[in-house]
Scaffold this active site. Structure first.
Site, PDB file in Angstrom:
ATOM      1  N   LYS A 110      -1.595 -18.762  -7.206  1.00  0.00           N
ATOM      2  CA  LYS A 110      -1.498 -19.736  -8.292  1.00  0.00           C
ATOM      3  C   LYS A 110      -2.498 -19.420  -9.403  1.00  0.00           C
ATOM      4  O   LYS A 110      -2.173 -19.536 -10.584  1.00  0.00           O
ATOM      5  CB  LYS A 110      -1.704 -21.156  -7.750  1.00  0.00           C
ATOM      6  N   LYS A 189      11.663 -14.306  -6.148  1.00  0.00           N
ATOM      7  CA  LYS A 189      11.752 -15.583  -5.427  1.00  0.00           C
ATOM      8  C   LYS A 189      12.068 -16.709  -6.422  1.00  0.00           C
ATOM      9  O   LYS A 189      11.449 -16.777  -7.489  1.00  0.00           O
ATOM     10  CB  LYS A 189      10.389 -15.857  -4.758  1.00  0.00           C
ATOM     11  N   LYS A 192      10.001 -22.664  -9.669  1.00  0.00           N
ATOM     12  CA  LYS A 192       9.812 -23.307 -10.974  1.00  0.00           C
ATOM     13  C   LYS A 192       8.859 -22.495 -11.832  1.00  0.00           C
ATOM     14  O   LYS A 192       9.028 -22.387 -13.035  1.00  0.00           O
ATOM     15  CB  LYS A 192       9.196 -24.699 -10.774  1.00  0.00           C
TER      16      LYS A 192
HETATM   17  P1  ADP Z   1       8.330 -23.888  -6.479  1.00  0.00           P
HETATM   18  O1  ADP Z   1       7.996 -22.479  -6.049  1.00  0.00           O
HETATM   19  O2  ADP Z   1       9.580 -23.942  -7.263  1.00  0.00           O
HETATM   20  O3  ADP Z   1       7.164 -24.571  -7.162  1.00  0.00           O
HETATM   21  P2  ADP Z   1       7.595 -25.507  -4.227  1.00  0.00           P
HETATM   22  O4  ADP Z   1       6.387 -24.657  -4.009  1.00  0.00           O
HETATM   23  O5  ADP Z   1       7.417 -26.880  -4.778  1.00  0.00           O
HETATM   24  O6  ADP Z   1       8.616 -24.684  -5.136  1.00  0.00           O
HETATM   25  O7  ADP Z   1       8.393 -25.567  -2.845  1.00  0.00           O
HETATM   26  C1  ADP Z   1       8.817 -26.727  -2.147  1.00  0.00           C
HETATM   27  C2  ADP Z   1       9.438 -26.324  -0.826  1.00  0.00           C
HETATM   28  O8  ADP Z   1      10.585 -25.491  -1.034  1.00  0.00           O
HETATM   29  C3  ADP Z   1       8.477 -25.498   0.072  1.00  0.00           C
HETATM   30  O9  ADP Z   1       8.658 -25.882   1.433  1.00  0.00           O
HETATM   31  C4  ADP Z   1       8.918 -24.086  -0.170  1.00  0.00           C
HETATM   32  O10 ADP Z   1       8.628 -23.249   0.932  1.00  0.00           O
HETATM   33  C5  ADP Z   1      10.424 -24.228  -0.391  1.00  0.00           C
HETATM   34  N1  ADP Z   1      10.872 -23.172  -1.316  1.00  0.00           N
HETATM   35  C6  ADP Z   1      10.589 -23.091  -2.638  1.00  0.00           C
HETATM   36  N2  ADP Z   1      11.155 -21.998  -3.214  1.00  0.00           N
HETATM   37  C7  ADP Z   1      11.820 -21.367  -2.214  1.00  0.00           C
HETATM   38  C8  ADP Z   1      12.623 -20.172  -2.162  1.00  0.00           C
HETATM   39  N3  ADP Z   1      12.863 -19.437  -3.244  1.00  0.00           N
HETATM   40  N4  ADP Z   1      13.149 -19.822  -0.977  1.00  0.00           N
HETATM   41  C9  ADP Z   1      12.928 -20.579   0.144  1.00  0.00           C
HETATM   42  N5  ADP Z   1      12.196 -21.718   0.155  1.00  0.00           N
HETATM   43  C10 ADP Z   1      11.628 -22.112  -0.990  1.00  0.00           C
END
Ligand code: ADP
Ligand code: TRP
Length: 321
Positions: A110, A189, A192
């Protein structure tokens, strides 16, 4: 068996969130007790502008319900409904070795992405451990990227028990390997923070446009397309019936279908997959009273459980009783 998971209310939910975390959580809510919450305290470590949080909590709550999280089956609440989680986070932080936090990839990732390296961001895994331990959770369904945070939670619970006696169960993660990492429209991946998401509840036109914008290679229409490792298959493999998936794969392997047509097929599969969810979200959005009632009820149930655990913790550490 008690399941617990949280998601940060930082923007509209995307397909990565759904397949990585929400769908497994929805399946588990009928298999035992389930606690699902919006991690609004955690969201403050991110980039959201001030003043946005209430709206984000509201929207993400609706998104979760739309996806099938059911407040009649699971305890659904926002993290800040039980601010005592910070009291527990403090106790835990006194037994958390610095080195454990220093090794966390998520913090480093991050910061590398430009998020301010605050103490809150660094201590994030301790608050997450408190989220889990405050509700006596046995199993925590999360995406792969949260695995290390779960290991921290177990470690910290163990350290606390060593010092103060057997207060906590050691939680285990549930990681759906088959969902793996869901790719975004650029092949990285889906996240957001990479601006490459397909939002489950985006208007149909927007969703189709985003899918048509998926990056592909320059294989000509008539040639077979690379399947494994491709973004199109990375998404299609999660969607539809076995027959539809086989058809999609065969079209890629055989050649003769251009990327434009494959993307149209994928868009249809995505819209079909989420049609019922999108309808449910719309219906719930039209009933704000019901949604507000669920939010209040969820908070009261969560607090009741947390109070019981916290009494145990306070007795063990010797603070107010
Ligand atoms: P972002 O990366 O969009 O900020 P978050 O970190 O808020 O997403 O993720 C929320 C949940 O969704 C977590 O449990 C995370 O492991 C899952 N997750 C997020 N992006 C993915 C992805 N591309 N593939 C699989 N799981 C994901
Ligand atoms: N860190 C998780 C994420 O970014 C959200 C979260 C906060 C969480 N507290 C939790 C997940 C407790 C599971 C259990 O996705």
């Amino acid at each position: 068996m008690r399941y617990l998971s949280g998601i940060q209310p930082t923007g509209r939910l995307h397909l990565g969130n759904y397949f990585g975390m929400i769908r497994p959580a929805v399946e588990l809510q009928t298999k035992g007790e389930a606690y699902y919450f919006l991690a609004d305290y955690h969201a403050l470590t991110g980039a959201a502008a001030s003043g946005q949080l209430p709206g984000l909590v509201q929207e993400t709550f609706l998104d979760l319900l739309g996806c099938g999280v059911d407040p009649e089956k699971a305890v659904v609440f926002r993290q800040s409904a039980v601010p005592e989680v910070h009291e527990l986070a403090w106790y835990l932080s006194t037994v958390t070795p610095m080195g454990l936090l220093e090794r966390c990839h998520s913090y480093k990732d991050k910061v590398a992405k430009g998020i301010s390296p605050s103490h809150g961001l660094f201590a994030y895994p301790v608050l997450m451990a408190a989220d889990i331990l405050l509700y006596d959770a046995d199993r925590v369904p999360v995406g792969q990227d949260q695995k290390q945070h779960l290991e921290v939670a177990r470690d910290v619970a163990g350290k606390f028990n060593d010092k103060f006696g057997p207060v906590f169960k050691l939680p285990e993660s549930i990681i759906r390997e088959e969902a793996g990492v869901v790719p975004g429209v650029d092949g990285q991946k889906m996240s957001k923070s990479y601006n490459n998401t397909l939002e489950i509840f985006a208007p149909e036109k927007e969703l189709r446009k985003a899918i048509m914008g998926i990056k592909t290679d320059s294989t000509p229409v008539e040639s077979p397309k690379a399947v494994e490792g491709s973004t199109l298959w990375g998404l299609a493999r999660l969607m539809g019936t076995e027959g539809e998936r086989a058809e999609f794969r065969a079209r890629m392997e055989k050649g003769g279908t251009g990327y434009g047509d494959l993307k149209k097929m994928l868009a249809d599969m995505v819209l079909k997959e989420f049609a019922a969810l999108r309808k449910r979200r719309e219906e719930l959005a039209a009933d704000p009273k019901k949604v507000a009632r669920w939010m209040t009820e969820g908070a009261a149930k969560a607090r009741k459980t947390a109070d019981g655990v916290l009494a145990r913790v306070r007795a063990a550490v010797g603070t107010k009783s």
